[in-house]
Design a protein around this motif. Structure first.
Motif, PDB file in Angstrom:
ATOM      1  N   THR A 137       0.834  -1.204   0.000  1.00  0.00           N
ATOM      2  CA  THR A 137       0.000   0.000   0.000  1.00  0.00           C
ATOM      3  C   THR A 137       0.863   1.246   0.000  1.00  0.00           C
ATOM      4  O   THR A 137       0.571   2.226  -0.708  1.00  0.00           O
ATOM      5  N   ARG A 138       1.933   1.245   0.784  1.00  0.00           N
ATOM      6  CA  ARG A 138       2.819   2.405   0.818  1.00  0.00           C
ATOM      7  C   ARG A 138       3.557   2.574  -0.506  1.00  0.00           C
ATOM      8  O   ARG A 138       3.719   3.696  -1.000  1.00  0.00           O
TER       9      ARG A 138
ATOM     10  N   PHE B 107      -3.163  -9.627 -13.341  1.00  0.00           N
ATOM     11  CA  PHE B 107      -4.406  -8.883 -13.557  1.00  0.00           C
ATOM     12  C   PHE B 107      -4.121  -7.516 -14.183  1.00  0.00           C
ATOM     13  O   PHE B 107      -4.771  -7.115 -15.161  1.00  0.00           O
ATOM     14  N   SER B 108      -3.143  -6.808 -13.649  1.00  0.00           N
ATOM     15  CA  SER B 108      -2.790  -5.490 -14.174  1.00  0.00           C
ATOM     16  C   SER B 108      -2.311  -5.591 -15.620  1.00  0.00           C
ATOM     17  O   SER B 108      -2.662  -4.744 -16.460  1.00  0.00           O
TER      18      SER B 108
ATOM     19  N   CYS C 122      -0.972   0.287 -12.217  1.00  0.00           N
ATOM     20  CA  CYS C 122      -1.270  -0.640 -11.114  1.00  0.00           C
ATOM     21  C   CYS C 122      -0.170  -1.683 -10.979  1.00  0.00           C
ATOM     22  O   CYS C 122       0.202  -2.080  -9.868  1.00  0.00           O
ATOM     23  N   GLY C 123       0.329  -2.158 -12.119  1.00  0.00           N
ATOM     24  CA  GLY C 123       1.296  -3.245 -12.099  1.00  0.00           C
ATOM     25  C   GLY C 123       2.688  -2.835 -11.658  1.00  0.00           C
ATOM     26  O   GLY C 123       3.373  -3.589 -10.956  1.00  0.00           O
ATOM     27  N   MET C 124       3.122  -1.646 -12.033  1.00  0.00           N
ATOM     28  CA  MET C 124       4.505  -1.238 -11.761  1.00  0.00           C
ATOM     29  C   MET C 124       4.853  -1.182 -10.275  1.00  0.00           C
ATOM     30  O   MET C 124       5.888  -1.707  -9.857  1.00  0.00           O
ATOM     31  N   PRO C 125       4.033  -0.544  -9.417  1.00  0.00           N
ATOM     32  CA  PRO C 125       4.412  -0.516  -7.996  1.00  0.00           C
ATOM     33  C   PRO C 125       4.384  -1.882  -7.342  1.00  0.00           C
ATOM     34  O   PRO C 125       5.144  -2.138  -6.407  1.00  0.00           O
TER      35      PRO C 125
ATOM     36  N   VAL D  25      -6.185  -1.931  -5.594  1.00  0.00           N
ATOM     37  CA  VAL D  25      -5.429  -3.160  -5.878  1.00  0.00           C
ATOM     38  C   VAL D  25      -4.310  -3.352  -4.855  1.00  0.00           C
ATOM     39  O   VAL D  25      -4.070  -4.465  -4.380  1.00  0.00           O
ATOM     40  N   ALA D  26      -3.654  -2.257  -4.473  1.00  0.00           N
ATOM     41  CA  ALA D  26      -2.580  -2.359  -3.481  1.00  0.00           C
ATOM     42  C   ALA D  26      -3.111  -2.820  -2.134  1.00  0.00           C
ATOM     43  O   ALA D  26      -2.492  -3.651  -1.454  1.00  0.00           O
ATOM     44  N   ALA D  27      -4.266  -2.282  -1.721  1.00  0.00           N
ATOM     45  CA  ALA D  27      -4.855  -2.686  -0.442  1.00  0.00           C
ATOM     46  C   ALA D  27      -5.205  -4.172  -0.457  1.00  0.00           C
ATOM     47  O   ALA D  27      -4.978  -4.887   0.524  1.00  0.00           O
ATOM     48  N   LEU D  28      -5.747  -4.649  -1.582  1.00  0.00           N
ATOM     49  CA  LEU D  28      -6.077  -6.073  -1.687  1.00  0.00           C
ATOM     50  C   LEU D  28      -4.805  -6.923  -1.688  1.00  0.00           C
ATOM     51  O   LEU D  28      -4.770  -7.996  -1.071  1.00  0.00           O
TER      52      LEU D  28
END
Length: 520
Positions: A204-205, A379-380, A414-417, A363-366
């Motif tokens: 998430t961070r 998915f991303s 979404c995918g990169m981080p 997406v990060a939280a999940l």
């Protein structure tokens, strides 16, 4: 007290994937809302050592009775993440504002013909790629609160000078030095965050930090649309004001960042001695000794670079960099081909970035909730491929084309981080992590050179070759992620099988008798 099931150690990755998709568990939550406690059996299928267990929580409570985990994490979140987000937002804004400036007569004023504009984009990446790893090593030497603001001030100054260039040679020189001074920003920020949080808390961070890219894209479009109205003031076209004002903003803000940026946990002045000990203990439970005092040697650096996981981490990021830079450099031009004016084009470039920011945080939280990375990357990648595929085949429905930009931006950003977090948080030791994260981002940004030539003026307005290049490289990233996932699965099983034997900590950190389980 949290109830944790005994982990099942030997499960195939296909079982893990099916159980993840088909069977969603409801897990108990600790007091920290950022960090849901996971059932180890529902995670990677390996040992539960990498995550908080009942015994660990009890031990920490007994050792540090005056420390609240949620309060410490909240303090870290407030002091660290927003500051780094603001820092990286300014860095990314100065890097990509040339895409917005191009709509305000930059090419005409500098007499850029043929592929000269694309070459100006490419020259940025030469020093940017070469100095990623050295910059991370210098950050460790000079401390983050000194090194990062210094880089910010210098590339802000170069951005201002970019606004006064008069010809092709001038834009090449300024773009080169911009790449040199910006090379330390992203790997430095990620390296610093990785030394503060446990692996199950980091995504998430990381995404919040990386979402500065999305915010910079959105903010850059809004800012450029406003600054563009200054066209003609003091005889300068709008593109010059874009560079001058945004560069000045970075220079001014760099002074405040010197006082706001925190160093590593062992050196934080805003934590009490007990809180420092608590942070150190919980990180040691997760990845072992941080190795902050380990000596930097050529052998350690070489060992970090030759590891196959380091190589795969570079290709994972490399595959997503191509569509990311393609989008940020050329989406204004793509939108303009749909029949909009320069100002309206700037405004229409904002919503795709805003959508990417919102979906990316969800997406990060999940991903943190389930302590899983691989399937979220796939998915991303699928979302990004869908967006670029629509743009590749559809050239008459402007509404559908504009909607496809939302999919392309959302999937890419979404995918990169997730890739960055997944890789860096699976690396142990200060030196190894500094080198590995620098390598991943440095090698990955070679993709920026490809992206700079992906969308050529002669291919407008269909840009078929550009879209096919983006699709191909997203597939490359998905393949590298799959191989990395398989590699971690094999290593987890091997390490669990040899539990009790003395093993080396990657990167030269302290040796431990317990098993380090890679997060998948």
């Amino acid at each position: 007290m949290y109830q944790l099931k005994k982990p099942k150690i030997y499960r195939s990755w296909t079982q893990d994937a099916l159980s993840f998709v088909l069977h969603i568990r409801s897990a108990s939550q600790p007091e920290d809302p950022w960090h849901p406690l996971k059932d180890p059996e529902s995670l990677s299928g390996s040992s539960s050592q990498a995550y908080a267990t009942t015994e660990v929580l009890e031990k920490h409570h007994a050792q540090y009775p005056g420390v609240s985990k949620s309060k410490v994490l909240r303090k870290i979140d407030i002091r660290l993440v927003p500051v780094l987000c603001a820092l990286y937002l300014l860095a990314f804004l100065d890097r990509v504002n040339i895409g917005n400036a191009a709509l305000f007569n930059l090419r005409q004023d500098l007499k850029l013909g043929g592929n000269e504009y694309n070459t100006a984009l490419v020259i940025f990446f030469v020093p940017y790629v070469l100095f990623e790893v050295p910059s991370n090593l210098l950050l460790k030497r000079f401390k983050p609160h000194v090194w990062l603001p210094a880089c910010l001030f210098m590339f802000g100054l170069v951005t201002v000078l970019q606004g006064f260039t008069q010809n092709y040679s001038g834009i090449l020189v300024t773009r080169f030095f911009l790449g040199l001074f910006e090379s330390g920003m992203l790997p430095g920020c990620y390296y610093l965050i990785s030394m503060w949080y446990k692996r199950s808390e980091a995504q998430t961070r990381y995404t919040f930090l990386f979402s500065s890219c999305s915010l910079a894209g959105a903010f850059g479009g809004l800012l450029a649309s406003a600054i563009g109205k200054m066209d003609g003031i003091r005889g300068y076209h709008g593109w010059r004001w874009v560079f001058i004002l945004e560069g000045l903003l970075s220079c001014v803000m760099s002074i405040s960042f010197y006082f706001l940026i925190s160093d590593f946990p062992e050196e934080a002045k805003w934590l009490t001695a007990e809180e420092k000990a608590f942070v150190h203990a919980r990180l040691q439970e997760d990845v072992g000794d941080s190795g902050i005092n380990e000596k930097m040697t050529a052998g350690r650096i070489f060992r970090a670079l030759k590891n196959y996981k380091t190589v795969l981490g570079g290709f994972m990021y490399f595959g997503f960099i191509v569509p990311a830079y393609s989008f940020v450099y050329f989406s204004p031009s793509i939108i303009q081909t749909l029949g909009h004016s320069s100002i309206r084009t700037q405004l229409l470039s904002v919503p795709p970035y805003a959508c990417a920011f919102v979906v990316g945080m969800i997406v990060a939280a999940l991903s943190d909730h389930y302590a899983h990375r691989f399937l979220f990357i796939i998915f991303s990648a699928c979302v990004a491929i869908a967006g670029f595929a629509i743009l590749f085949v559809e050239h008459h429905n402007s509404n559908l084309q504009y909607g496809a930009l939302f999919l392309a931006a959302t999937g890419t950003y979404c995918g990169m981080p997730i890739i960055l977090c997944w890789f860096s948080m699976n690396v142990r030791g200060h030196i190894h992590r500094a080198v590995a994260t620098g390598w991943q981002i440095g090698f990955g940004n070679i993709g920026g050179i490809i992206a700079s030539y992906a969308f050529l003026a002669k291919d407008a307005p269909e840009y078929r070759s550009g879209y096919s290049i983006c699709i191909s490289f997203v597939c490359l990233s998905a393949l590298a992620s799959f191989l990395y996932f398989i590699g971690l699965t094999v290593e987890n099983r091997r390490q669990v099988g040899s539990k009790g034997e003395e093993g080396k900590v990657e990167g030269g950190g302290s040796e431990k008798d317990d098993v380090f389980v890679y997060l998948r």
